[in-house]
Design a protein around this motif. Structure first.
Motif, PDB file in Angstrom:
ATOM      1  N   ARG A 269      51.895  36.750  36.119  1.00 33.25           N
ATOM      2  CA  ARG A 269      51.923  37.119  37.532  1.00 33.25           C
ATOM      3  C   ARG A 269      51.517  38.583  37.681  1.00 33.25           C
ATOM      4  O   ARG A 269      52.339  39.469  37.852  1.00 33.25           O
ATOM      5  CB  ARG A 269      53.308  36.859  38.116  1.00 33.25           C
ATOM      6  N   THR A 270      50.252  38.792  37.607  1.00 34.39           N
ATOM      7  CA  THR A 270      49.684  40.125  37.691  1.00 34.39           C
ATOM      8  C   THR A 270      49.453  40.505  39.152  1.00 34.39           C
ATOM      9  O   THR A 270      49.556  39.661  40.049  1.00 34.39           O
ATOM     10  CB  THR A 270      48.343  40.162  36.949  1.00 34.39           C
ATOM     11  N   PRO A 271      49.105  41.773  39.421  1.00 34.01           N
ATOM     12  CA  PRO A 271      48.746  42.140  40.797  1.00 34.01           C
ATOM     13  C   PRO A 271      47.620  41.286  41.360  1.00 34.01           C
ATOM     14  O   PRO A 271      47.591  41.021  42.567  1.00 34.01           O
ATOM     15  CB  PRO A 271      48.335  43.604  40.662  1.00 34.01           C
ATOM     16  N   LEU A 272      46.687  40.845  40.517  1.00 34.14           N
ATOM     17  CA  LEU A 272      45.617  39.963  40.967  1.00 34.14           C
ATOM     18  C   LEU A 272      46.192  38.685  41.575  1.00 34.14           C
ATOM     19  O   LEU A 272      45.793  38.259  42.666  1.00 34.14           O
ATOM     20  CB  LEU A 272      44.695  39.625  39.788  1.00 34.14           C
ATOM     21  N   VAL A 273      47.129  38.077  40.880  1.00 32.05           N
ATOM     22  CA  VAL A 273      47.745  36.840  41.366  1.00 32.05           C
ATOM     23  C   VAL A 273      48.583  37.124  42.613  1.00 32.05           C
ATOM     24  O   VAL A 273      48.599  36.335  43.564  1.00 32.05           O
ATOM     25  CB  VAL A 273      48.594  36.193  40.255  1.00 32.05           C
ATOM     26  N   ALA A 274      49.284  38.255  42.625  1.00 31.31           N
ATOM     27  CA  ALA A 274      50.102  38.604  43.792  1.00 31.31           C
ATOM     28  C   ALA A 274      49.227  38.789  45.027  1.00 31.31           C
ATOM     29  O   ALA A 274      49.606  38.380  46.134  1.00 31.31           O
ATOM     30  CB  ALA A 274      50.899  39.868  43.510  1.00 31.31           C
ATOM     31  N   ARG A 312      40.056  39.094  43.882  1.00 30.49           N
ATOM     32  CA  ARG A 312      39.314  39.899  42.904  1.00 30.49           C
ATOM     33  C   ARG A 312      38.695  41.120  43.574  1.00 30.49           C
ATOM     34  O   ARG A 312      38.796  42.240  43.058  1.00 30.49           O
ATOM     35  CB  ARG A 312      38.243  39.035  42.241  1.00 30.49           C
ATOM     36  N   ASP A 313      38.062  40.909  44.720  1.00 32.51           N
ATOM     37  CA  ASP A 313      37.462  42.030  45.453  1.00 32.51           C
ATOM     38  C   ASP A 313      38.531  43.002  45.954  1.00 32.51           C
ATOM     39  O   ASP A 313      38.324  44.220  45.955  1.00 32.51           O
ATOM     40  CB  ASP A 313      36.636  41.518  46.630  1.00 32.51           C
ATOM     41  N   GLN A 314      39.671  42.465  46.386  1.00 34.76           N
ATOM     42  CA  GLN A 314      40.767  43.326  46.844  1.00 34.76           C
ATOM     43  C   GLN A 314      41.241  44.234  45.717  1.00 34.76           C
ATOM     44  O   GLN A 314      41.513  45.420  45.930  1.00 34.76           O
ATOM     45  CB  GLN A 314      41.935  42.485  47.347  1.00 34.76           C
ATOM     46  N   LEU A 315      41.344  43.661  44.522  1.00 33.71           N
ATOM     47  CA  LEU A 315      41.811  44.469  43.399  1.00 33.71           C
ATOM     48  C   LEU A 315      40.785  45.522  43.024  1.00 33.71           C
ATOM     49  O   LEU A 315      41.147  46.664  42.693  1.00 33.71           O
ATOM     50  CB  LEU A 315      42.129  43.565  42.202  1.00 33.71           C
ATOM     51  N   ARG A 316      39.529  45.168  43.084  1.00 33.00           N
ATOM     52  CA  ARG A 316      38.479  46.168  42.828  1.00 33.00           C
ATOM     53  C   ARG A 316      38.562  47.318  43.824  1.00 33.00           C
ATOM     54  O   ARG A 316      38.432  48.489  43.448  1.00 33.00           O
ATOM     55  CB  ARG A 316      37.102  45.507  42.908  1.00 33.00           C
ATOM     56  N   LEU A 317      38.763  46.979  45.092  1.00 36.63           N
ATOM     57  CA  LEU A 317      38.889  48.023  46.111  1.00 36.63           C
ATOM     58  C   LEU A 317      40.117  48.887  45.871  1.00 36.63           C
ATOM     59  O   LEU A 317      40.082  50.107  46.076  1.00 36.63           O
ATOM     60  CB  LEU A 317      38.955  47.384  47.502  1.00 36.63           C
ATOM     61  N   LEU A 318      41.204  48.260  45.423  1.00 33.90           N
ATOM     62  CA  LEU A 318      42.416  49.018  45.127  1.00 33.90           C
ATOM     63  C   LEU A 318      42.182  49.976  43.961  1.00 33.90           C
ATOM     64  O   LEU A 318      42.654  51.125  43.979  1.00 33.90           O
ATOM     65  CB  LEU A 318      43.561  48.059  44.805  1.00 33.90           C
ATOM     66  N   ILE A 319      41.450  49.530  42.962  1.00 29.99           N
ATOM     67  CA  ILE A 319      41.105  50.398  41.830  1.00 29.99           C
ATOM     68  C   ILE A 319      40.274  51.585  42.318  1.00 29.99           C
ATOM     69  O   ILE A 319      40.551  52.739  41.972  1.00 29.99           O
ATOM     70  CB  ILE A 319      40.336  49.601  40.749  1.00 29.99           C
ATOM     71  N   GLU A 320      39.263  51.294  43.132  1.00 31.56           N
ATOM     72  CA  GLU A 320      38.412  52.365  43.658  1.00 31.56           C
ATOM     73  C   GLU A 320      39.226  53.361  44.482  1.00 31.56           C
ATOM     74  O   GLU A 320      39.042  54.582  44.355  1.00 31.56           O
ATOM     75  CB  GLU A 320      37.297  51.763  44.512  1.00 31.56           C
ATOM     76  N   ASP A 321      40.121  52.858  45.320  1.00 33.99           N
ATOM     77  CA  ASP A 321      40.934  53.726  46.166  1.00 33.99           C
ATOM     78  C   ASP A 321      41.874  54.584  45.335  1.00 33.99           C
ATOM     79  O   ASP A 321      42.048  55.781  45.603  1.00 33.99           O
ATOM     80  CB  ASP A 321      41.730  52.872  47.160  1.00 33.99           C
ATOM     81  N   THR A 322      42.476  53.978  44.311  1.00 32.90           N
ATOM     82  CA  THR A 322      43.399  54.717  43.439  1.00 32.90           C
ATOM     83  C   THR A 322      42.672  55.838  42.706  1.00 32.90           C
ATOM     84  O   THR A 322      43.181  56.966  42.593  1.00 32.90           O
ATOM     85  CB  THR A 322      44.057  53.761  42.430  1.00 32.90           C
ATOM     86  N   LEU A 323      41.477  55.559  42.217  1.00 34.68           N
ATOM     87  CA  LEU A 323      40.694  56.584  41.522  1.00 34.68           C
ATOM     88  C   LEU A 323      40.213  57.667  42.489  1.00 34.68           C
ATOM     89  O   LEU A 323      40.164  58.846  42.131  1.00 34.68           O
ATOM     90  CB  LEU A 323      39.511  55.937  40.802  1.00 34.68           C
ATOM     91  N   ILE A 354      35.210  47.249  34.330  1.00 33.54           N
ATOM     92  CA  ILE A 354      35.534  46.154  35.260  1.00 33.54           C
ATOM     93  C   ILE A 354      34.569  44.979  35.026  1.00 33.54           C
ATOM     94  O   ILE A 354      33.350  45.151  35.086  1.00 33.54           O
ATOM     95  CB  ILE A 354      35.432  46.631  36.720  1.00 33.54           C
ATOM     96  N   PRO A 355      35.102  43.790  34.752  1.00 39.30           N
ATOM     97  CA  PRO A 355      34.203  42.632  34.536  1.00 39.30           C
ATOM     98  C   PRO A 355      33.699  42.065  35.866  1.00 39.30           C
ATOM     99  O   PRO A 355      34.335  42.217  36.891  1.00 39.30           O
ATOM    100  CB  PRO A 355      35.125  41.620  33.839  1.00 39.30           C
TER     101      PRO A 355
END
Length: 355
Positions: A269-274, A312-323, A354-355
């Motif tokens: 149950r990763t953030p991706l799944v959440a 998947r796209d949401q998590l990518r955006l979260l990564i970009e925002d965090t960085l 990022i894959p």
């Protein structure tokens, strides 16, 4: 790979300090019997061949703060201690996840399961010995990392500061790992906020914030640098873990170091799944995840539905925002230009994974 660029001599010095620590473990274990000696050899194999990016980060931060390597005999032992701490957490994590293979070869638990088979043990005995050996190997590695901090040749005022950041790294990582397991077994699915908190705590401090601060302490950096490094390190570390979650779900066998979609097969149950749980596609995603353990076709179906859900796209955006937040914090700080450049290099290279 996310790591600061360092010359080969730095890698050689880090490896030499790691090797020295492993040699001490061997010397202490060998007189204690064949089991302890075999454990030392398994520890040596577990520690060999890593990317060493945590030790490299210590050295890079030290250099960026203007440290003089020739006058810092503790630099490489302290840096190497982070590699031992990382190996300890990896070994323990494999026990938690019931894994017996890492990067295609038996891990500590796998080696000692094979040892148990040679001794004629039944399957339950194999599991018991394998898990016990891995737990004890991790314990020895944590102890050795702490010992390296405790005996490092530093100025008297530095030692408490170094031990404090190690203390913070261990306690935070333990709390994050425990929260991660609790999230995975709870009858109720954890919120995205809870999974993000666990992801940050189990990785960010020991992998980024603490190494950055350790290099700064050894370089005698101003005390007001520490909270800034902590905050930025935690942001970069969170992004790092979120990228790992994407790799665990969508990465190839080469990228992930294990079978494709391993996190999906294991129903983590990763953030991706959440994030997927908060979308209209959750019912279909949930059904697919429940079948992912059955084989590659089911894994592919789960991957496609996760992608379609937008998680998947949401998590990518979260990564970009965090960085981006980490970059903004660095620019708004009073950190030396070389330190800010180091931090920017980390935020720039991380998305390449990022894959």
């Amino acid at each position: 790979m996310i790591a600061p660029t360092v010359e080969s001599i730095v890698r050689d010095e880090i490896d030499a300090s790691v090797d020295e620590a492993i040699a001490r473990i061997r010397r202490r274990c060998e007189p204690l019997g064949p089991g302890a000696a075999a454990l030392a050899e398994a520890i040596a194999r577990a520690t060999a061949g890593g990317k060493r990016f945590r030790p490299a980060l210590v050295v890079a931060a030290f250099d960026a703060f203007g440290g003089d390597r020739e006058r810092a005999p503790a630099l490489y032992p302290v840096a190497a201690a982070f590699e031992l701490l990382h190996t300890a957490f990896v070994v323990h994590d494999d026990v938690i996840d019931h894994d017996t293979v890492r990067r295609g070869v038996p891990n500590v638990a796998g080696e000692f399961r094979a040892r148990a088979r040679l001794q004629g043990a039944l399957e339950a005995g194999e599991t018991q010995l394998g898990d016990a050996a891995a737990i004890l190997a991790g314990d020895l590695l944590v102890h050795e990392a702490e010992r390296m901090f405790a005996v490092a040749p530093v100025d008297p005022w530095m030692r408490p500061a170094l031990l404090d950041l190690l203390d913070d790294a261990v306690f935070t990582s333990v709390a994050g790992e425990l929260a991660d397991v609790e999230n995975s077994i709870s009858a109720e699915c954890a919120t995205s906020e809870a999974t993000l908190s666990a992801a940050r705590d189990k990785t960010a401090v020991y992998s980024f914030a603490a190494p950055l601060r350790a290099g700064a302490v050894l370089a005698n950096a101003p005390a007001d640098s520490m909270p800034v490094l902590q905050r930025i390190g935690e942001r970069i570390g969170l992004a790092f873990q979120l990228v790992d979650d994407l790799v665990g779900a969508f990465g190839t066998r080469i990228e992930a170091g294990r079978e494709e979609g391993a996190d999906l097969r294991e129903a983590k149950r990763t953030p991706l799944v959440a994030l997927a749980r908060e979308t209209a596609e959750w019912a279909r995603v949930s059904e697919a995840l429940a079948l992912a353990h059955t084989g590659p076709i089911a894994v592919r179906e789960a991957q496609q539905l996760l992608d379609r859900s937008g998680a998947r796209d949401q998590l990518r955006l979260l990564i970009e925002d965090t960085l981006s937040q980490a970059d903004a914090d660095a620019e708004a700080s009073d950190l030396p230009l070389a330190v800010r450049d180091l931090l920017h290099s980390l935020t720039a290279t991380l998305p390449e994974r990022i894959p």
